[in-house]
Design a protein around this motif. Sequence first.
Motif, PDB file in Angstrom:
ATOM      1  N   LYS A  16       0.880  -1.356   0.194  1.00  0.00           N
ATOM      2  CA  LYS A  16       0.146   0.017  -0.074  1.00  0.00           C
ATOM      3  C   LYS A  16       0.927   1.435   0.163  1.00  0.00           C
ATOM      4  N   THR A  17       2.130   1.236   0.413  1.00  0.00           N
ATOM      5  CA  THR A  17       2.871   2.337   0.818  1.00  0.00           C
ATOM      6  C   THR A  17       3.617   3.036  -0.359  1.00  0.00           C
ATOM      7  N   SER A  18       4.207   1.942  -1.359  1.00  0.00           N
ATOM      8  CA  SER A  18       5.142   2.265  -2.401  1.00  0.00           C
ATOM      9  C   SER A  18       5.154   1.387  -3.647  1.00  0.00           C
ATOM     10  N   ASP A  19       5.421   2.000  -4.756  1.00  0.00           N
ATOM     11  CA  ASP A  19       5.482   0.811  -5.883  1.00  0.00           C
ATOM     12  C   ASP A  19       6.888   0.413  -5.908  1.00  0.00           C
ATOM     13  N   VAL A  20       7.739   0.779  -5.328  1.00  0.00           N
ATOM     14  CA  VAL A  20       9.159   0.268  -4.851  1.00  0.00           C
ATOM     15  C   VAL A  20       9.246  -0.822  -4.309  1.00  0.00           C
ATOM     16  N   THR A  21       7.929  -1.129  -3.264  1.00  0.00           N
ATOM     17  CA  THR A  21       7.703  -2.408  -2.589  1.00  0.00           C
ATOM     18  C   THR A  21       7.429  -3.340  -3.332  1.00  0.00           C
ATOM     19  N   MET A  22       6.267  -2.902  -4.482  1.00  0.00           N
ATOM     20  CA  MET A  22       5.835  -3.903  -5.310  1.00  0.00           C
ATOM     21  C   MET A  22       6.822  -4.319  -6.172  1.00  0.00           C
ATOM     22  N   ASP A  23       7.685  -3.580  -6.767  1.00  0.00           N
ATOM     23  CA  ASP A  23       8.713  -3.816  -7.445  1.00  0.00           C
ATOM     24  C   ASP A  23       9.726  -4.981  -6.828  1.00  0.00           C
ATOM     25  N   ARG A  24      10.160  -4.583  -5.657  1.00  0.00           N
ATOM     26  CA  ARG A  24      11.034  -5.592  -4.752  1.00  0.00           C
ATOM     27  C   ARG A  24      10.264  -7.013  -4.537  1.00  0.00           C
ATOM     28  N   TYR A  25       8.882  -7.133  -4.422  1.00  0.00           N
ATOM     29  CA  TYR A  25       8.053  -8.208  -4.127  1.00  0.00           C
ATOM     30  C   TYR A  25       8.009  -9.016  -5.675  1.00  0.00           C
ATOM     31  N   LEU A  26       8.017  -8.197  -6.677  1.00  0.00           N
ATOM     32  CA  LEU A  26       7.911  -8.742  -8.022  1.00  0.00           C
ATOM     33  C   LEU A  26       9.426  -9.557  -8.193  1.00  0.00           C
ATOM     34  N   THR A  27      10.181  -8.975  -7.847  1.00  0.00           N
ATOM     35  CA  THR A  27      11.582  -9.586  -8.135  1.00  0.00           C
ATOM     36  C   THR A  27      11.716 -10.771  -7.187  1.00  0.00           C
ATOM     37  N   GLN A  28      11.479 -10.526  -5.968  1.00  0.00           N
ATOM     38  CA  GLN A  28      11.395 -11.611  -5.069  1.00  0.00           C
ATOM     39  C   GLN A  28      10.520 -12.869  -5.621  1.00  0.00           C
ATOM     40  N   LYS A  69      -4.298   3.140  -2.537  1.00  0.00           N
ATOM     41  CA  LYS A  69      -4.163   1.782  -3.329  1.00  0.00           C
ATOM     42  C   LYS A  69      -5.488   1.085  -2.984  1.00  0.00           C
ATOM     43  N   PRO A  70      -5.872   0.071  -3.705  1.00  0.00           N
ATOM     44  CA  PRO A  70      -6.821  -0.889  -3.269  1.00  0.00           C
ATOM     45  C   PRO A  70      -6.384  -1.918  -2.352  1.00  0.00           C
ATOM     46  N   SER A  71      -6.996  -2.457  -1.581  1.00  0.00           N
ATOM     47  CA  SER A  71      -6.522  -3.224  -0.259  1.00  0.00           C
ATOM     48  C   SER A  71      -5.669  -4.319  -0.533  1.00  0.00           C
ATOM     49  N   LEU A  72      -5.936  -4.849  -1.918  1.00  0.00           N
ATOM     50  CA  LEU A  72      -4.782  -6.089  -2.425  1.00  0.00           C
ATOM     51  C   LEU A  72      -3.861  -5.746  -3.320  1.00  0.00           C
ATOM     52  N   TYR A  73      -3.613  -4.338  -3.504  1.00  0.00           N
ATOM     53  CA  TYR A  73      -2.787  -3.895  -4.290  1.00  0.00           C
ATOM     54  C   TYR A  73      -1.233  -4.529  -4.604  1.00  0.00           C
ATOM     55  N   GLY A  74      -1.032  -5.013  -5.863  1.00  0.00           N
ATOM     56  CA  GLY A  74       0.252  -5.414  -6.059  1.00  0.00           C
ATOM     57  C   GLY A  74       0.499  -6.742  -5.620  1.00  0.00           C
ATOM     58  N   ILE A  75      -0.542  -7.571  -4.763  1.00  0.00           N
ATOM     59  CA  ILE A  75      -0.372  -8.851  -4.512  1.00  0.00           C
ATOM     60  C   ILE A  75      -0.328  -9.796  -5.255  1.00  0.00           C
ATOM     61  N   PRO A  76       0.646 -10.716  -5.430  1.00  0.00           N
ATOM     62  CA  PRO A  76       0.469 -12.191  -6.160  1.00  0.00           C
ATOM     63  C   PRO A  76      -0.532 -13.150  -5.993  1.00  0.00           C
ATOM     64  N   VAL A  77      -1.373 -13.737  -6.786  1.00  0.00           N
ATOM     65  CA  VAL A  77      -2.411 -14.495  -6.352  1.00  0.00           C
ATOM     66  C   VAL A  77      -2.282 -15.908  -7.482  1.00  0.00           C
ATOM     67  N   GLY A  78      -2.221 -16.919  -7.016  1.00  0.00           N
ATOM     68  CA  GLY A  78      -2.198 -18.171  -7.598  1.00  0.00           C
ATOM     69  C   GLY A  78      -3.839 -18.616  -8.116  1.00  0.00           C
ATOM     70  N   ILE A  79      -4.423 -19.075  -9.141  1.00  0.00           N
ATOM     71  CA  ILE A  79      -5.868 -19.534  -9.352  1.00  0.00           C
ATOM     72  C   ILE A  79      -5.834 -20.695  -9.995  1.00  0.00           C
ATOM     73  N   LYS A  80      -6.697 -21.682  -9.319  1.00  0.00           N
ATOM     74  CA  LYS A  80      -6.743 -23.074  -9.616  1.00  0.00           C
ATOM     75  C   LYS A  80      -7.259 -23.283 -11.027  1.00  0.00           C
ATOM     76  N   ASP A  81      -6.868 -23.970 -11.710  1.00  0.00           N
ATOM     77  CA  ASP A  81      -7.068 -24.286 -13.300  1.00  0.00           C
ATOM     78  C   ASP A  81      -8.333 -24.918 -13.540  1.00  0.00           C
ATOM     79  N   LEU A  82      -9.530 -24.464 -12.702  1.00  0.00           N
ATOM     80  CA  LEU A  82     -10.746 -24.489 -13.086  1.00  0.00           C
ATOM     81  C   LEU A  82     -11.592 -23.322 -13.329  1.00  0.00           C
ATOM     82  N   ILE A  83     -10.664 -22.192 -12.626  1.00  0.00           N
ATOM     83  CA  ILE A  83     -11.339 -20.988 -12.701  1.00  0.00           C
ATOM     84  C   ILE A  83     -10.840 -20.211 -14.063  1.00  0.00           C
ATOM     85  N   HIS A  84     -11.911 -19.600 -14.710  1.00  0.00           N
ATOM     86  CA  HIS A  84     -11.424 -18.912 -15.988  1.00  0.00           C
ATOM     87  C   HIS A  84     -10.662 -17.659 -15.566  1.00  0.00           C
ATOM     88  N   LEU A  85      -9.820 -17.240 -16.247  1.00  0.00           N
ATOM     89  CA  LEU A  85      -8.842 -16.048 -16.197  1.00  0.00           C
ATOM     90  C   LEU A  85      -8.547 -15.371 -17.649  1.00  0.00           C
TER      91      LEU A  85
END
Length: 429
Positions: A16-28, A69-85
């Motif tokens: 929620k605080t920074s796009d820099v944080t989201m970039d770090r999490y993406l790299t991780q 920012k939205p409450s789940l901003y920038g968070i990665p989530v996995g989706i079961k392959d029964l759910i259309h995406l």
Amino acid sequence: MYINKSSLAQFAQGNKTSDVTMDRYLTQYLDLYNKVEPHVRAFVPEENRADRIKNEVARVREKYSEFPKPSLYGIPVGIKDLIHLDGLPTCAGSNLPPQALTKSEGSFIQKLRQKGVWFTGKTVTEEFAYAGPITTRNPHQLNHTPGGSSAGSAAAVAAGICPFAIGTQTLRSVMAPASFCGVVGFKPSYARIPIDGVQLMSPSFDTFGFFTQDMEGMDFLAAELVTEWKPFNEARKPVLGIPEGVYMTLLEDDTKITFQKQLKKLEEAGFSIKTVAMPWEDSFIYGDAMVRFVHGEMAQVHHSLFDIYKDLYEDTVRQAILSGRTITEEELEGYRSGQIKLRNDLLDVQKSQGIDLWVSPAQAGTAPLWGSRTGWTGMTAIWSYAGAPAVSIPAASINNMPLGFQCIGAYGRDEELIYWSKVVSLALQ
């Protein structure tokens, strides 16, 4: 062992605080995926995954460039392959051509998008969430199953690849992998979340489910994603109910011993525990009625697909559908009426006996070896039939393999279940 810490609550606060944080999490995320995924195999293979994810993260950043920012901003989530995406094929763990299965995403995925998430990809499931071989391994010990059918979602969270993931449950498909992988699994009350945009197995059972590493994360996530969530709080310990009869005899010996030790610990912590006569017949638990119900609805769901692609179904699923075609609509309606009756009867028993939660082990034992069965329905199916909400808490291990402690709430009172499950979880720690 491929277990890595991934706290959803901390993740959300940081992003929620920074796009820099989201970039770090993406790299991780990308680094951890490259190190862990080749061993755990939680995700459906995807060409150019890294490029697709980077583009998606860029779109999320552009869409939500302003604060707050939205409450789940920038968070990665996995989706079961029964759910259309949108943008990814739906294969449902099957050999059927994706173009025959893939449809537009539903309201729940759209809600996730509005919350600001980005999607790590599709997670592995058994064929049509029913049965069949899976590639996914248990992150605790690779020679053990992660459980099914939401195998990839539970394994991805246990391995820390993403802080939460989405699965579905018909009979045991959230509780079993949560228990086996040592994560929190939550199956909301039936129909509490619209199930559109999903390749269904049995529409009278099918429910979304969530996985996180801890109850703090699940508390946060449930409030964000379950429809019309109303926070609950009560300054007392819940009264716990143990079903009488055949239900509690379905456990392996070491699971029984572990559960008895957990109950003793809870009693010493001030919890009241009652053994209660249940409003179901033991023959219904032991019998094949619930499986017949599922087969009958599977046959209806797959009616057109099966006529075209019969030879592409694996034998176990094919035989289930063929069996389902012999079941009459009259028999199915009887099962559906029975669901509502049991749901109401359970509410009556909880009220008359003062029960806040039903409790049991989430599975009869710990994870079997990989390539064998992916779970047991005995501790979960009857609650799924009634549509009751359930949580599996990672609260024990046997021979270094996790075993979940299951809490089951009253239908429609998911808020109470999550609150009381936190209380139980703290006591069991």
